[in-house]
Motif scaffolding. Structure first.
Motif, PDB file in Angstrom:
ATOM      1  N   LEU A 222       4.691-131.516 -13.718  1.00  0.00           N
ATOM      2  CA  LEU A 222       5.699-130.526 -13.337  1.00  0.00           C
ATOM      3  C   LEU A 222       7.034-131.189 -13.024  1.00  0.00           C
ATOM      4  O   LEU A 222       8.097-130.687 -13.410  1.00  0.00           O
ATOM      5  CB  LEU A 222       5.223-129.712 -12.128  1.00  0.00           C
ATOM      6  N   ARG A 223       6.995-132.318 -12.336  1.00  0.00           N
ATOM      7  CA  ARG A 223       8.244-133.006 -12.003  1.00  0.00           C
ATOM      8  C   ARG A 223       8.967-133.466 -13.270  1.00  0.00           C
ATOM      9  O   ARG A 223      10.193-133.318 -13.394  1.00  0.00           O
ATOM     10  CB  ARG A 223       7.975-134.198 -11.085  1.00  0.00           C
ATOM     11  N   LYS A 224       8.207-134.013 -14.206  1.00  0.00           N
ATOM     12  CA  LYS A 224       8.821-134.502 -15.440  1.00  0.00           C
ATOM     13  C   LYS A 224       9.370-133.353 -16.275  1.00  0.00           C
ATOM     14  O   LYS A 224      10.511-133.409 -16.767  1.00  0.00           O
ATOM     15  CB  LYS A 224       7.796-135.297 -16.250  1.00  0.00           C
ATOM     16  N   GLU A 225       8.565-132.305 -16.463  1.00  0.00           N
ATOM     17  CA  GLU A 225       8.997-131.184 -17.300  1.00  0.00           C
ATOM     18  C   GLU A 225      10.199-130.468 -16.691  1.00  0.00           C
ATOM     19  O   GLU A 225      11.113-130.042 -17.413  1.00  0.00           O
ATOM     20  CB  GLU A 225       7.841-130.201 -17.481  1.00  0.00           C
ATOM     21  N   ALA A 226      10.230-130.345 -15.369  1.00  0.00           N
ATOM     22  CA  ALA A 226      11.367-129.698 -14.715  1.00  0.00           C
ATOM     23  C   ALA A 226      12.631-130.527 -14.868  1.00  0.00           C
ATOM     24  O   ALA A 226      13.727-129.987 -15.106  1.00  0.00           O
ATOM     25  CB  ALA A 226      11.065-129.457 -13.232  1.00  0.00           C
ATOM     26  N   SER A 227      12.501-131.833 -14.749  1.00  0.00           N
ATOM     27  CA  SER A 227      13.661-132.719 -14.934  1.00  0.00           C
ATOM     28  C   SER A 227      14.194-132.607 -16.354  1.00  0.00           C
ATOM     29  O   SER A 227      15.415-132.576 -16.578  1.00  0.00           O
ATOM     30  CB  SER A 227      13.267-134.170 -14.639  1.00  0.00           C
ATOM     31  N   TRP A 228      13.272-132.530 -17.325  1.00  0.00           N
ATOM     32  CA  TRP A 228      13.676-132.414 -18.731  1.00  0.00           C
ATOM     33  C   TRP A 228      14.397-131.088 -18.982  1.00  0.00           C
ATOM     34  O   TRP A 228      15.448-131.046 -19.634  1.00  0.00           O
ATOM     35  CB  TRP A 228      12.434-132.539 -19.616  1.00  0.00           C
ATOM     36  N   ALA A 229      13.850-130.000 -18.449  1.00  0.00           N
ATOM     37  CA  ALA A 229      14.488-128.696 -18.632  1.00  0.00           C
ATOM     38  C   ALA A 229      15.877-128.689 -18.004  1.00  0.00           C
ATOM     39  O   ALA A 229      16.849-128.197 -18.598  1.00  0.00           O
ATOM     40  CB  ALA A 229      13.618-127.599 -18.022  1.00  0.00           C
ATOM     41  N   LEU A 230      15.998-129.253 -16.811  1.00  0.00           N
ATOM     42  CA  LEU A 230      17.300-129.292 -16.131  1.00  0.00           C
ATOM     43  C   LEU A 230      18.298-130.153 -16.895  1.00  0.00           C
ATOM     44  O   LEU A 230      19.498-129.853 -16.916  1.00  0.00           O
ATOM     45  CB  LEU A 230      17.124-129.820 -14.710  1.00  0.00           C
ATOM     46  N   SER A 231      17.820-131.222 -17.545  1.00  0.00           N
ATOM     47  CA  SER A 231      18.750-132.078 -18.289  1.00  0.00           C
ATOM     48  C   SER A 231      19.398-131.303 -19.426  1.00  0.00           C
ATOM     49  O   SER A 231      20.580-131.511 -19.748  1.00  0.00           O
ATOM     50  CB  SER A 231      18.028-133.321 -18.828  1.00  0.00           C
ATOM     51  N   ASN A 232      18.644-130.389 -20.033  1.00  0.00           N
ATOM     52  CA  ASN A 232      19.200-129.587 -21.121  1.00  0.00           C
ATOM     53  C   ASN A 232      20.136-128.499 -20.608  1.00  0.00           C
ATOM     54  O   ASN A 232      21.140-128.181 -21.259  1.00  0.00           O
ATOM     55  CB  ASN A 232      18.070-128.975 -21.946  1.00  0.00           C
ATOM     56  N   ILE A 233      19.832-127.935 -19.450  1.00  0.00           N
ATOM     57  CA  ILE A 233      20.762-126.967 -18.855  1.00  0.00           C
ATOM     58  C   ILE A 233      22.033-127.683 -18.411  1.00  0.00           C
ATOM     59  O   ILE A 233      23.152-127.188 -18.589  1.00  0.00           O
ATOM     60  CB  ILE A 233      20.105-126.238 -17.663  1.00  0.00           C
ATOM     61  N   ALA A 234      21.872-128.886 -17.852  1.00  0.00           N
ATOM     62  CA  ALA A 234      23.025-129.666 -17.379  1.00  0.00           C
ATOM     63  C   ALA A 234      23.906-130.148 -18.520  1.00  0.00           C
ATOM     64  O   ALA A 234      25.045-130.564 -18.294  1.00  0.00           O
ATOM     65  CB  ALA A 234      22.549-130.857 -16.556  1.00  0.00           C
ATOM     66  N   ALA A 235      23.387-130.106 -19.740  1.00  0.00           N
ATOM     67  CA  ALA A 235      24.198-130.470 -20.906  1.00  0.00           C
ATOM     68  C   ALA A 235      25.080-129.310 -21.353  1.00  0.00           C
ATOM     69  O   ALA A 235      25.858-129.450 -22.300  1.00  0.00           O
ATOM     70  CB  ALA A 235      23.298-130.913 -22.053  1.00  0.00           C
ATOM     71  N   GLY A 236      24.966-128.172 -20.678  1.00  0.00           N
ATOM     72  CA  GLY A 236      25.739-126.985 -21.044  1.00  0.00           C
ATOM     73  C   GLY A 236      27.147-126.994 -20.485  1.00  0.00           C
ATOM     74  O   GLY A 236      27.808-128.033 -20.399  1.00  0.00           O
ATOM     75  N   SER A 237      27.581-125.836 -20.057  1.00  0.00           N
ATOM     76  CA  SER A 237      28.972-125.663 -19.621  1.00  0.00           C
ATOM     77  C   SER A 237      29.220-126.322 -18.267  1.00  0.00           C
ATOM     78  O   SER A 237      28.285-126.684 -17.544  1.00  0.00           O
ATOM     79  CB  SER A 237      29.292-124.175 -19.514  1.00  0.00           C
ATOM     80  N   PHE A 238      30.501-126.437 -17.913  1.00  0.00           N
ATOM     81  CA  PHE A 238      30.862-126.960 -16.596  1.00  0.00           C
ATOM     82  C   PHE A 238      30.252-126.085 -15.497  1.00  0.00           C
ATOM     83  O   PHE A 238      29.823-126.592 -14.448  1.00  0.00           O
ATOM     84  CB  PHE A 238      32.386-127.022 -16.436  1.00  0.00           C
ATOM     85  N   GLU A 239      30.211-124.773 -15.726  1.00  0.00           N
ATOM     86  CA  GLU A 239      29.649-123.864 -14.718  1.00  0.00           C
ATOM     87  C   GLU A 239      28.165-124.155 -14.491  1.00  0.00           C
ATOM     88  O   GLU A 239      27.686-124.092 -13.350  1.00  0.00           O
ATOM     89  CB  GLU A 239      29.836-122.400 -15.162  1.00  0.00           C
ATOM     90  N   HIS A 240      27.439-124.474 -15.558  1.00  0.00           N
ATOM     91  CA  HIS A 240      26.025-124.833 -15.396  1.00  0.00           C
ATOM     92  C   HIS A 240      25.879-126.145 -14.626  1.00  0.00           C
ATOM     93  O   HIS A 240      25.002-126.285 -13.765  1.00  0.00           O
ATOM     94  CB  HIS A 240      25.354-124.956 -16.761  1.00  0.00           C
ATOM     95  N   LYS A 241      26.737-127.092 -14.941  1.00  0.00           N
ATOM     96  CA  LYS A 241      26.695-128.368 -14.226  1.00  0.00           C
ATOM     97  C   LYS A 241      26.970-128.149 -12.740  1.00  0.00           C
ATOM     98  O   LYS A 241      26.309-128.727 -11.870  1.00  0.00           O
ATOM     99  CB  LYS A 241      27.733-129.329 -14.817  1.00  0.00           C
ATOM    100  N   LYS A 242      27.963-127.334 -12.457  1.00  0.00           N
ATOM    101  CA  LYS A 242      28.341-127.063 -11.063  1.00  0.00           C
ATOM    102  C   LYS A 242      27.197-126.373 -10.318  1.00  0.00           C
ATOM    103  O   LYS A 242      26.904-126.693  -9.157  1.00  0.00           O
ATOM    104  CB  LYS A 242      29.585-126.180 -11.036  1.00  0.00           C
ATOM    105  N   LEU A 243      26.540-125.423 -11.000  1.00  0.00           N
ATOM    106  CA  LEU A 243      25.439-124.698 -10.380  1.00  0.00           C
ATOM    107  C   LEU A 243      24.316-125.652  -9.966  1.00  0.00           C
ATOM    108  O   LEU A 243      23.794-125.578  -8.849  1.00  0.00           O
ATOM    109  CB  LEU A 243      24.906-123.643 -11.354  1.00  0.00           C
TER     110      LEU A 243
END
Length: 476
Positions: A319-340
């Motif tokens: 779960l820790r690994k998969e969640a980190s991976w999912a977040l890395s792809n969201i964090a690659a999005g817009s500045f607003e996603h990074k800020k969130l």
């Protein structure tokens, strides 16, 4: 772990609601092997029985074989195969046989198929009839037991999956997943997840195009119990891993919201793993998922982030690994996603994982933290740095974790570490970045690449050392 399963108890709805008298676990190997050989011999004898009592004799012989294959901790599958059980069981599957006979024969084949690879392959002659008995003319119980046997065969490997697909197993299994009977839908979904798991993406593409499949996935994720939802979530995992068409259809349906809801509400690890993996596949596979569903400010986005943070804090490494991976792809999005993400509890959790978790988790956490610190520039330009994020992440204790990645034997991880050190040295305010890297023994970490065989890594590390720690370094 999920690939093959022994059937030890009667299916829900069968006449045998409980384990029969005499169905005790047999521990003595020699006695078990003797009983198995005798049971197969009786199975052969019963096949030729005629007249009054013949059907009863066949059922009793089938049950005797089924018992020895079901009630031992180590079923005597090889003994049964050598005694000739499989071709006999194929004959017992013949059209026109009673449902009771078909059910017992399919149950025996299910457990033979749950064995070692060569034992599973021995069931090949039975596959055409097992697939045929999935059809609409079969009783639900017979179809469900045949689906279980097929799921075991599909779980063994790509060649057997190709054989099953060529014999037409996909469509009737998909139909069974639409069943209103929970155990039938669950068994069919499990068998389908084994059948479409690849590496050939053809089956996943064909499955998502079968009428009613996407609606069945939605219905079961929305309303089904956790056992059924788990199996359906695995179907989503393989669909989204192997078929771009499936990803496109799924992200534009209600499935993402349902996955997020399950992830947030459940504490069942068996369910959480496929739900999280499927969600991660969708986030990574289609920009629409981040850009048009996980819109900053929408409640579904807040729920997604909360559920991912819950998984980051889990004791379970998957779960820790998969969640980190999912977040890395969201964090690659817009500045607003990074800020969130940056302003949430995710950031300190990711820093903690980077500095203390197992290597594969540290790597995924590093990707996310690195993505939080940059926004893309021109195609030939280095990324622009979000200084506020970089400073906070460094002050939060992330730098040692990135320097340790530079020391890694894994080239991808070492490159990730070097890229982050470049951000620090280029973008930390007041030119303090090189000093921070030096104090963390970053120079020593980079110099290990001075004569490295990987030219790109050698040039990158040497270039950073020359640029930031050249002859003018330290001069006012």
């Amino acid at each position: 772990m999920r690939a093959k399963r022994v059937c030890r108890a009667p299916l829900s709805g069968s006449d045998e609601a409980t384990i029969e008298d005499g169905d005790m676990v047999i521990d003595e190997k020699a006695d078990l092997e003797t009983r198995t050989a005798q049971a197969v011999e009786e199975l052969k004898s019963a096949l030729s029985s005629q007249g009054k009592g013949a059907q009863k004799k066949k059922i009793e012989a089938l049950r005797a074989v089924r018992r020895v294959l079901s009630q031992s901790e180590v079923p005597p599958i090889q003994v049964a195969i050598k005694a000739g059980a499989v071709p006999l069981l194929v004959q017992y599957l013949s059209f026109g046989s009673s449902d009771e006979q078909l059910l017992e024969a399919a149950w025996c084949l299910t457990n033979i198929a749950a064995g070692e690879p060569e034992e599973t392959k021995s069931v090949l002659p039975a596959l055409p009839l097992l697939v045929a008995h999935l059809g609409e003319k079969s009783s639900t119980l017979v179809a469900e037991q045949c689906a279980w046997a097929i799921g075991n065969v599909a779980g063994e490997g790509a060649d057997l999956r190709s054989t099953l697909i060529a014999q037409g197993a996909l469509w009737p299994l998909a139909r069974l997943m639409l069943s209103s009977k929970g155990s039938t839908a669950r068994t069919a979904a499990w068998a389908l997840s084994n059948l479409i798991k690849g590496p050939d993406p053809k089956a996943a593409y064909e499955l998502i195009n079968i009428d009613g499949v996407l609606n069945a996935i939605i219905r079961n994720l929305e309303k089904a119990d956790e056992e059924l939802a788990t199996e359906v979530a695995w179907v989503v995992v393989y669909l989204s891993a192997l078929s771009e068409k499936a990803i496109s259809l799924i992200v534009r349906s209600h499935v993402p919201q349902l996955l997020i809801g399950r992830l947030l509400a459940s504490e069942n690890l068996q369910l959480l793993i496929p739900v999280l993996r499927g969600l991660g596949n969708l986030v990574a596979g289609d920009e629409y998922m981040v850009d048009s569903i996980l819109i900053v400010g929408n409640s579904i986005t807040d729920q997604a982030l909360s559920s991912l943070i819950k998984c980051l804090k889990s004791d379970n490494r998957v779960l820790r690994k998969e969640a980190s991976w999912a977040l890395s792809n969201i964090a690659a999005g817009s500045f607003e996603h990074k800020k969130l993400i940056f302003t949430s509890e995710a950031t300190p959790s990711l820093i903690h994982l980077l500095t203390s978790a197992q290597f594969d988790i540290r790597k995924e956490a590093a990707y996310t933290l690195g993505n939080l610190c940059v926004v893309p520039a021109g195609s030939t330009e280095p990324p622009n740095i979000i200084t506020e994020h970089l400073v906070s992440i460094i002050n939060g204790g992330a730098l040692p974790g990135f320097i340790n990645l530079v020391r890694s034997a894994d080239i991808e991880s070492a490159r990730l570490g070097l890229q982050f050190l470049e951000l620090v040295m280029r973008g930390y305010p007041n030119g303090q970045g090189p000093q921070l890297v030096e104090r963390g023994d970053g120079i020593e970490a980079m110099e290990r690449f001075q004569f490295h065989e990987n030219e790109a890594m050698r040039n990158m590390a040497n270039g950073l050392v020359d640029k930031y720690f050249g002859e003018d370094y330290g001069l006012e």
